[in-house]
Design a protein around this motif. Structure first.
Motif, PDB file in Angstrom:
ATOM      1  N   MET A   1       0.846  -1.186   0.000  1.00 55.21           N
ATOM      2  CA  MET A   1       0.000   0.000   0.000  1.00 55.21           C
ATOM      3  C   MET A   1       0.881   1.236   0.000  1.00 55.21           C
ATOM      4  O   MET A   1       2.065   1.189   0.346  1.00 55.21           O
ATOM      5  N   GLY A   2       0.294   2.374  -0.408  1.00 56.29           N
ATOM      6  CA  GLY A   2       1.060   3.604  -0.454  1.00 56.29           C
ATOM      7  C   GLY A   2       0.301   4.677  -1.203  1.00 56.29           C
ATOM      8  O   GLY A   2      -0.747   4.409  -1.793  1.00 56.29           O
ATOM      9  N   PRO A   3       0.825   5.900  -1.210  1.00 55.52           N
ATOM     10  CA  PRO A   3       0.161   6.977  -1.936  1.00 55.52           C
ATOM     11  C   PRO A   3       0.270   6.779  -3.441  1.00 55.52           C
ATOM     12  O   PRO A   3       1.081   5.980  -3.925  1.00 55.52           O
ATOM     13  N   THR A   4      -0.536   7.502  -4.173  1.00 55.52           N
ATOM     14  CA  THR A   4      -0.484   7.444  -5.622  1.00 55.52           C
ATOM     15  C   THR A   4       0.905   7.835  -6.117  1.00 55.52           C
ATOM     16  O   THR A   4       1.571   8.676  -5.520  1.00 55.52           O
ATOM     17  N   ALA A   5       1.354   7.187  -7.172  1.00 56.57           N
ATOM     18  CA  ALA A   5       2.657   7.450  -7.807  1.00 56.57           C
ATOM     19  C   ALA A   5       3.846   7.007  -6.962  1.00 56.57           C
ATOM     20  O   ALA A   5       4.967   7.450  -7.197  1.00 56.57           O
TER      21      ALA A   5
ATOM     22  N   VAL B   1      -1.387 -11.342   8.140  1.00 58.02           N
ATOM     23  CA  VAL B   1      -1.152 -10.222   7.228  1.00 58.02           C
ATOM     24  C   VAL B   1       0.244  -9.633   7.421  1.00 58.02           C
ATOM     25  O   VAL B   1       0.720  -9.485   8.550  1.00 58.02           O
ATOM     26  N   PHE B   2       0.874  -9.294   6.299  1.00 59.40           N
ATOM     27  CA  PHE B   2       2.095  -8.501   6.301  1.00 59.40           C
ATOM     28  C   PHE B   2       1.794  -7.208   5.554  1.00 59.40           C
ATOM     29  O   PHE B   2       1.440  -7.235   4.371  1.00 59.40           O
ATOM     30  N   ASN B   3       1.900  -6.086   6.251  1.00 62.99           N
ATOM     31  CA  ASN B   3       1.581  -4.790   5.661  1.00 62.99           C
ATOM     32  C   ASN B   3       2.859  -4.105   5.183  1.00 62.99           C
ATOM     33  O   ASN B   3       3.679  -3.676   5.993  1.00 62.99           O
ATOM     34  N   ILE B   4       3.009  -3.999   3.884  1.00 60.84           N
ATOM     35  CA  ILE B   4       4.162  -3.320   3.286  1.00 60.84           C
ATOM     36  C   ILE B   4       3.699  -1.963   2.776  1.00 60.84           C
ATOM     37  O   ILE B   4       2.813  -1.883   1.922  1.00 60.84           O
ATOM     38  N   ALA B   5       4.288  -0.908   3.318  1.00 52.64           N
ATOM     39  CA  ALA B   5       3.886   0.452   2.946  1.00 52.64           C
ATOM     40  C   ALA B   5       5.034   1.177   2.255  1.00 52.64           C
ATOM     41  O   ALA B   5       6.165   1.177   2.753  1.00 52.64           O
TER      42      ALA B   5
ATOM     43  N   GLN C   1      -3.890   9.863   1.635  1.00 53.67           N
ATOM     44  CA  GLN C   1      -3.412   8.487   1.738  1.00 53.67           C
ATOM     45  C   GLN C   1      -2.293   8.374   2.775  1.00 53.67           C
ATOM     46  O   GLN C   1      -2.258   7.425   3.567  1.00 53.67           O
ATOM     47  N   LEU C   2      -1.400   9.344   2.785  1.00 57.21           N
ATOM     48  CA  LEU C   2      -0.305   9.336   3.752  1.00 57.21           C
ATOM     49  C   LEU C   2      -0.828   9.492   5.178  1.00 57.21           C
ATOM     50  O   LEU C   2      -0.305   8.875   6.113  1.00 57.21           O
ATOM     51  N   THR C   3      -1.856  10.300   5.343  1.00 57.75           N
ATOM     52  CA  THR C   3      -2.462  10.459   6.668  1.00 57.75           C
ATOM     53  C   THR C   3      -3.043   9.137   7.149  1.00 57.75           C
ATOM     54  O   THR C   3      -2.863   8.746   8.310  1.00 57.75           O
ATOM     55  N   TRP C   4      -3.747   8.433   6.262  1.00 53.24           N
ATOM     56  CA  TRP C   4      -4.280   7.115   6.602  1.00 53.24           C
ATOM     57  C   TRP C   4      -3.154   6.180   7.020  1.00 53.24           C
ATOM     58  O   TRP C   4      -3.242   5.500   8.043  1.00 53.24           O
ATOM     59  N   LEU C   5      -2.103   6.140   6.225  1.00 57.38           N
ATOM     60  CA  LEU C   5      -1.022   5.194   6.472  1.00 57.38           C
ATOM     61  C   LEU C   5      -0.327   5.460   7.797  1.00 57.38           C
ATOM     62  O   LEU C   5       0.028   4.534   8.529  1.00 57.38           O
ATOM     63  N   ARG C   6      -0.132   6.718   8.110  1.00 54.67           N
ATOM     64  CA  ARG C   6       0.560   7.058   9.349  1.00 54.67           C
ATOM     65  C   ARG C   6      -0.273   6.733  10.585  1.00 54.67           C
ATOM     66  O   ARG C   6       0.255   6.672  11.688  1.00 54.67           O
ATOM     67  N   SER C   7      -1.565   6.535  10.394  1.00 55.44           N
ATOM     68  CA  SER C   7      -2.432   6.181  11.525  1.00 55.44           C
ATOM     69  C   SER C   7      -2.557   4.669  11.698  1.00 55.44           C
ATOM     70  O   SER C   7      -3.157   4.206  12.667  1.00 55.44           O
ATOM     71  N   MET C   8      -1.979   3.909  10.773  1.00 55.51           N
ATOM     72  CA  MET C   8      -2.125   2.454  10.805  1.00 55.51           C
ATOM     73  C   MET C   8      -1.003   1.815  11.614  1.00 55.51           C
ATOM     74  O   MET C   8       0.124   2.316  11.657  1.00 55.51           O
ATOM     75  N   ASN C   9      -1.330   0.689  12.232  1.00 59.09           N
ATOM     76  CA  ASN C   9      -0.357  -0.049  13.026  1.00 59.09           C
ATOM     77  C   ASN C   9       0.234  -1.207  12.223  1.00 59.09           C
ATOM     78  O   ASN C   9      -0.301  -1.604  11.193  1.00 59.09           O
ATOM     79  N   GLU C  10       1.333  -1.733  12.711  1.00 55.24           N
ATOM     80  CA  GLU C  10       1.953  -2.935  12.154  1.00 55.24           C
ATOM     81  C   GLU C  10       2.330  -2.770  10.678  1.00 55.24           C
ATOM     82  O   GLU C  10       2.146  -3.687   9.869  1.00 55.24           O
ATOM     83  N   LEU C  11       2.859  -1.608  10.342  1.00 56.82           N
ATOM     84  CA  LEU C  11       3.329  -1.370   8.985  1.00 56.82           C
ATOM     85  C   LEU C  11       4.832  -1.618   8.900  1.00 56.82           C
ATOM     86  O   LEU C  11       5.581  -1.212   9.789  1.00 56.82           O
TER      87      LEU C  11
END
Length: 303
Positions: free
Chosen positions: A1-5, A183-187, A268-278
């Protein structure tokens, strides 16, 4: 997962060429047929080489929900694992990732009579006035919605009137559900925001050169779509619709498209920074590919 581009699709293909995976797209634009350029959809030869799922599901005049995504994705994940492969979920629609893992809030189903009543009120008063009403009933949700976002204002008011509770309160009460996968979360996150912004600008120019305007024009000719429909609200498509409706010129359309895409990346970056286990990787690192492949090997996901 990650931001566009950020290079998600390219990295996913590298993984798929090295390990037994099948790709599930987590993208609210790629579900639409004919929306190929603006959604950065993998081309037909790539899809023939590497199995991709949840792409080209519906026409641009239809709707697709997070609830349907969860149902479709879970079914596919069971099917993929049943024949000995690993589902690789790839995309930037963060709501879909969240709903997949956490389940859905128990919101009421759409009510046609209520929606008709709200639409009639909006015709008389305008959606900004309806937004003002929502601000009184549910200030948290209203703060996340633009005053002219008719679809979201209507849904938020509908929930308020049907349940007597703010939608923001109900969204905080997620359905208790289990998620039957490890799950393995790759950001992929950029170490320099400015470089990502330049990538976004370059990519939007490439899309225009590849025929994005003609793509949208053809869709509008073939289907009964308007600018406020979910498909045409996707970043890039909305701005091209404005251009085709003679609301803005070509240069302004490009500027607005780039700006909207950068705003999407910010969300998208705001969402990602709020997620755990990345497990976070710098998408701008020249060694990105080798780092991620080594991480996968170390985790023994395929052993």
């Amino acid at each position: 997962m990650g931001p566009t581009a950020s290079g998600k699709s390219a990295m996913a293909l590298e993984i798929a060429r090295r390990f037994p995976v099948e790709i599930i797209a987590v993208d609210s634009a790629q579900v639409y047929r004919y929306m190929d350029i603006g959604s950065a959809k993998p081309d037909k030869s790539t899809q023939a080489e590497i199995p991709h799922h949840l792409i080209d599901l519906i026409n641009p005049d239809e709707s697709y929900s997070a609830a349907r995504f969860r149902e479709d994705a879970l079914l596919l994940m069971h099917e993929i694992t049943a024949h000995g492969k690993v589902p690789l979920l790839v995309g930037g629609t963060m709501l879909y990732f969240k709903v997949l893992r956490q389940g859905l809030a128990m919101l009421p189903a759409a009510d046609d009579a209520m929606r008709e009543e709200l639409e009639q009120l909006a015709l008389k008063q305008g959606w900004p006035a309806m937004h003002a009403v929502l601000s009184q009933l549910d200030p948290v949700t209203a703060g996340r919605i633009q005053p002219n976002d008719s679809q979201r204002i209507q849904r938020a008011l509908e929930v308020c009137y049907l349940t007597g509770k703010p939608m923001s309160e109900m969204l905080g009460q997620q359905q208790n559900t289990s998620f039957p996968f490890r799950v393995f979360n790759i950001a992929l996150l950029p170490s320099e925001r400015g470089v990502l912004h330049e990538h976004i600008s370059q990519r939007f120019s490439v899309m225009l050169e590849a025929g994005l305007v003609d793509e949208v024009r053809t869709i509008r000719e073939q289907f009964n779509v308007s600018g406020d429909m979910p498909s045409m609200r996707c970043v890039g498509y909305r701005q091209v619709c404005m251009y085709l409706d003679n609301e803005i010129d070509l240069e302004r359309m490009r500027e607005m498209g780039v700006f909207a895409t950068r705003q999407l990346a910010k969300r998208q970056l705001t969402w990602l920074r709020s997620m755990n286990e990345l497990r976070v990787f710098d998408c701008l690192d020249e060694q990105l590919s080798s780092q991620i492949l080594r991480f996968i090997q170390e985790k023994r996901i395929f052993s």
